[in-house]
Structure formats: C-alpha cells, structure tokens
Design an enzyme around this catalytic site. Structure first.
Site, short mmCIF file in Angstrom:
data_model
loop_
_atom_site.label_atom_id
_atom_site.label_comp_id
_atom_site.label_asym_id
_atom_site.label_seq_id
_atom_site.Cartn_x
_atom_site.Cartn_y
_atom_site.Cartn_z
N PRO A 182 0.51 -0.84 0.18
CA PRO A 182 0.10 0.16 -0.01
C PRO A 182 0.64 1.50 -0.29
O PRO A 182 0.81 2.19 -0.56
CB PRO A 182 -1.00 -0.76 1.63
CG PRO A 182 -0.90 -1.56 1.51
CD PRO A 182 0.90 -2.26 1.07
N GLY A 207 5.25 1.57 -4.65
CA GLY A 207 5.12 0.81 -5.45
C GLY A 207 6.43 0.37 -6.59
O GLY A 207 6.56 -0.51 -6.74
N SER A 208 6.46 2.30 -7.13
CA SER A 208 7.40 2.50 -7.86
C SER A 208 8.63 2.23 -7.13
O SER A 208 10.10 1.76 -7.60
CB SER A 208 7.64 4.08 -8.11
OG SER A 208 6.73 4.12 -9.16
N PRO A 234 14.08 -7.66 -16.77
CA PRO A 234 13.38 -7.53 -19.12
C PRO A 234 12.99 -9.04 -19.17
O PRO A 234 12.54 -8.16 -20.42
CB PRO A 234 15.73 -8.33 -19.38
CG PRO A 234 16.02 -7.65 -17.70
CD PRO A 234 15.31 -7.69 -16.45
N GLU A 263 10.33 -10.07 -17.25
CA GLU A 263 8.56 -9.02 -17.49
C GLU A 263 8.83 -8.07 -18.33
O GLU A 263 7.59 -8.16 -18.70
CB GLU A 263 9.14 -8.91 -16.04
CG GLU A 263 7.72 -8.07 -15.18
CD GLU A 263 7.44 -7.56 -14.07
OE1 GLU A 263 8.39 -8.35 -13.47
OE2 GLU A 263 6.69 -7.40 -13.37
N ARG A 264 9.98 -7.21 -18.31
CA ARG A 264 9.00 -6.37 -19.32
C ARG A 264 8.64 -6.34 -20.57
O ARG A 264 8.24 -6.40 -21.22
CB ARG A 264 10.30 -5.21 -19.49
CG ARG A 264 9.87 -4.42 -17.82
CD ARG A 264 10.93 -3.39 -17.16
NE ARG A 264 10.29 -3.16 -15.94
CZ ARG A 264 11.46 -2.62 -14.75
NH1 ARG A 264 11.84 -2.04 -15.49
NH2 ARG A 264 11.23 -2.21 -14.00
N THR A 321 6.18 1.64 -13.97
CA THR A 321 5.49 2.86 -14.51
C THR A 321 6.63 2.99 -16.12
O THR A 321 7.87 2.98 -16.24
CB THR A 321 5.11 3.51 -13.94
OG1 THR A 321 5.93 4.43 -13.73
CG2 THR A 321 4.44 3.42 -12.81
#
Ligand SMILES: Cc1cc2nc3c(=O)[nH]c(=O)nc-3n(C[C@H](O)[C@H](O)[C@H](O)COP(=O)(O)OP(=O)(O)OC[C@H]3O[C@@H](n4cnc5c(N)ncnc54)[C@H](O)[C@@H]3O)c2cc1C
Length: 382
Positions: A131, A134-135, A245, A247-248, A370
């Site tokens: 919560p 994230g980034s 890499p 995952e992206r 992001t």
C-alpha cells in the site's frame, strides 16, 4: 504483405496451430463469464497445463517443455490475441514466477514447485507492491523474521495479480534491518493451510476484469527457512532486477499483439459499417489513420522481434527491455484509442472487442514498472 518473425520456426508453428484452436474452442467461450465473476476457472489453468503452454521454457526435468523463449513469446501472443482475459494471469505465473524459481531455486525447490506450476495444479503470484510503495521497491516494509527453522512474515501487499487463486506467492520481504536494497529477500509462501496468511478483497478495477487482483495480508505467516530463494538472504533486489527484462519484454509482446489485433478488428469493422452511403474505410481520414497504425504496428513488431531475438540469445539488457515496455505499451493505448474512435458509438459498447481492449490496455503503462520509471532507467544510460 508477409512478414515472419525471425524467431518463428516450423516446429513452433506446429505447436501453435492446435494451441490456437484450443484457445478458441475451449477457453474463449468462458471469457465473458470470467469477466463477470472477476476470476478465471482453475480448470482453464489445468487445460493450459495439459497443452504444455504454462512453462514452455522451463527444463523438462521440472515439467516444462525445455523450449526457448520463442515458445514463451508465442504463447503470450496467442493468449493475448484469442483469450486476452488470461493474458496477464498466465504471464505472471509462467513468465515471471516460474522463472524466479527456475533461476534462483535449488534442486529441491524446483522439483517441488515447478512441475505443479507446469500442470496448472499450482498457480503462482509475485507480491512486490505494498500500500505504501510501488515504484520505489527498495522501500518495501513487509518483514520476515527468522525464528528457528522458519520465517514469521508480517506486512501487507496490494494489487497482486492471481492473489485470489495463488497457491505459491513469491513475496518480496525484508529479512534484515539493513536499509534499501540490501535487506531484501525473496521468499516463497505456500498458501494452503497457512494460518497467518489472508487474502483481502478481489479489487474492483476499470478493466482487466477476468484477472483477479488482490490485497494480501501476513500476520505471522509461516514460511519455512528452506523457502528462501537463492543461497543467502539479501539477494532479493538483485534477483528482481535480473528478471525484470523478461517481465518487461513479456508486457511488450502482449502490447504488440494487442496493437495488431486492434488494427485488424478496426479494418474489418470499417469495411462493414457504412455512413453517407459508403464504408467508413472509404473516407480518407479513416483509411489514412489505419494506414498509419498498420505501419506503426509493423515497426513495433520489428523492434519487438529484435528484443525477442536478444532474449533468446541471453543478451537482452535492462535498458532495451525498458524501451520495449514503455514504447509498445504507449503505442498500444494510443492505437486502441484511435481504433475505438473509428468504431463510433459502437466502440463504446462492451459487446465490441475494441471497447474491452481500450479499458484493458490502460494498465500496461502502469504495471511492471510505470513508463515513467522505464524512461528513468533509459535516461540513466544516456
Ligand atoms: C491490475 C494490476 C495488476 C498488478 N499486478 C501486480 C503484481 O502481480 N505484483 C505486484 O507486486 N504488483 C502488481 N501491480 C502493481 C504495479 O506494479 C504498481 O501499481 C506500479 O509499479 C506503480 O506503483 P504505484 O501504483 O504504487 O504507483 P506510484 O509509485 O505511487 O506512482 C504514482 C505515479 O508517480 C510516478 N512516479 C513514481 N516515482 C517516480 C519517479 N522517480 N520519477 C517520475 N515519476 C515517478 C509513477 O510513474 C506514477 O505515474 C499491479 C497493479 C495493477 C493496477
């Protein structure tokens, strides 16, 4: 115009043909219901496992096909095109979670978890986001304290794909008080019978509705010490960075498949639909817009194929993967928006696929890091 990706082989085509038929016949008819129920059926996972589609590039010794990343790419592409409802859940399971275990797991861990992930008996999730963070992943607060032969895990996670269904969860947690990246480890939490582990809500999203996304809570959750991934504590952040890499690139593969599909469904629609006594595609504006998008789809495809070839060769670097993730997902959102416009009011109706593609696409610029973070990584390399 015929373009064949350089990573495509006759053998892979032979694998894909029945796979596509299976997706259309056995899975696609359930997609509408999954969207309504906000979750996929376990039986769909088992069926994907039977097709050999869940962990294609994991060695046969651990239940996979022992194939190259080309098979991962083909599976992601076909699912995105034919049953996009399963695209994110399966990518997380197959392209991310399985590879953490495959890369960093010891022999015993691999034998214990991977065959069941390959068959679809176990569904995997990865829990990084909290919560409060994230980034900035280095700021995670979930804490694992070692007590004898086990960790006691406390904290919470949110936005976790497959959170409702997951049997195995790779949890990013602090195993020491060392600040930043140093104290972070990856622990595999086994959900069954784990009293200290609780699944929160299946979150209400604007799109991607068949993919369950959840809060997770750990209140002295039990993780055996032997479920640590890697030889020692404190390796988690490096492990995450090494796998990003893959995952992206997976996200970019989905993006390009969606771009190609959007252009195709819009060409079909604008040939059918008439205004002022002519098909919509006969208006120069429509034809030019589609001509531009078709061109960009091919540019995206060629760049993506370059990245896939790099990945197959083991050479895909983090910066290039970030470029692929950011650029392809930006293009996906842009292209689908324009394609929806060419559908007129029908594009806003749920029964037309472009409307779903529109809401589903938006998250691509956010998850997996992001697009602003992607640009930060690219900029650092300049
Ligand atoms: C549907 C869905 C599925 C997801 N699945 C998973 C999952 O399976 N596992 C998991 O761990 N997580 C998952 N996530 C979480 C996702 O990865 C995060 O939402 C994402 O990393 C962004 O984190 P955040 O939401 O906290 O945004 P924040 O970090 O709060 O960012 C807010 C905004 O600030 C910008 N920003 C932040 N830092 C910078 C900076 N340094 N420079 C410039 N701009 C910056 C961001 O780009 C963004 O625009 C999922 C999210 C969604 C919505």
């Amino acid at each position: 115009m015929t373009y064949r990706s350089p990573w495509m082989t006759d053998e892979l085509e032979t694998f894909r043909e029945p796979f596509r038929r299976f997706l259309a016949k056995d899975l696609a008819p359930h997609a509408e219901r999954w969207r309504k129920e906000k979750i996929t059926d376990r039986s769909a996972w088992l069926a994907l496992g039977e097709m050999g589609a869940l962990l294609p590039s994991v060695p046969e010794a651990y239940g996979g096909l022992g194939a190259s990343f080309a098979y991962d790419a083909a599976v992601i592409e076909d699912i995105e095109t034919m049953v996009p409802e399963m695209s994110t859940p399966v990518s997380v399971h197959s392209n991310i979670v399985a590879h953490y275990i495959n890369e960093y797991g010891n022999e015993e861990q691999k034998k214990r978890w991977l065959p069941k992930m390959a068959s679809g008996e176990f569904i995997g999730a990865v829990a990084m986001t909290e919560p409060g963070t994230g980034s900035d992943l280095q700021a995670v607060r979930t804490r694992a304290r070692k007590q004898g032969n086990a960790y006691s895990l406390n904290g919470s996670k949110t936005f976790i794909t497959n959170g409702q269904l997951a049997d195995l969860i790779v949890v990013v947690a602090r195993t020491s008080d060392e600040p930043g990246a140093k104290g972070i480890s990856l622990l595999v939490l086994e959900a069954e019978g784990n009293d200290g582990f609780r699944r929160g809500r299946n979150l209400d999203k604007i799109g991607l509705n068949a993919s369950d996304t959840s809060e997770l809570f750990f209140d002295n959750a039990f993780v055996p010490a032997e479920n640590l991934l890697g030889p020692a504590e404190g390796q988690g952040f490096i492990q995450l960075m090494q796998q990003l890499p893959r995952e992206r690139l997976g996200l970019a593969i989905g993006a390009v498949a969606a771009i190609e599909r959007a252009v195709q469904v819009t060409v079909d629609y604008t040939k059918e639909r008439k205004a002022f006594n002519q098909p919509i595609i006969a208006f120069q504006n429509s034809a030019f817009k589609l001509a531009e998008r078709k061109t960009e789809a091919l540019i995206a495809r060629v760049f993506l194929d370059y990245c896939i070839m790099q990945m197959i060769a083991g050479d895909l670097d983090a910066v290039t993967a970030s470029m692929a993730k950011y650029w392809c997902s930006d293009k996906q959102v842009e292209t689908i928006d324009e394609c929806l416009q060419l559908h007129g009011g029908y594009g806003y109706m749920q029964e037309y696929p472009i409307s779903r593609m529109f809401v589903d696409a938006r998250i691509q610029k956010i998850y997996g890091g992001t697009n602003e973070i992607m640009k930060l990584l690219i900029a650092r390399s300049l």
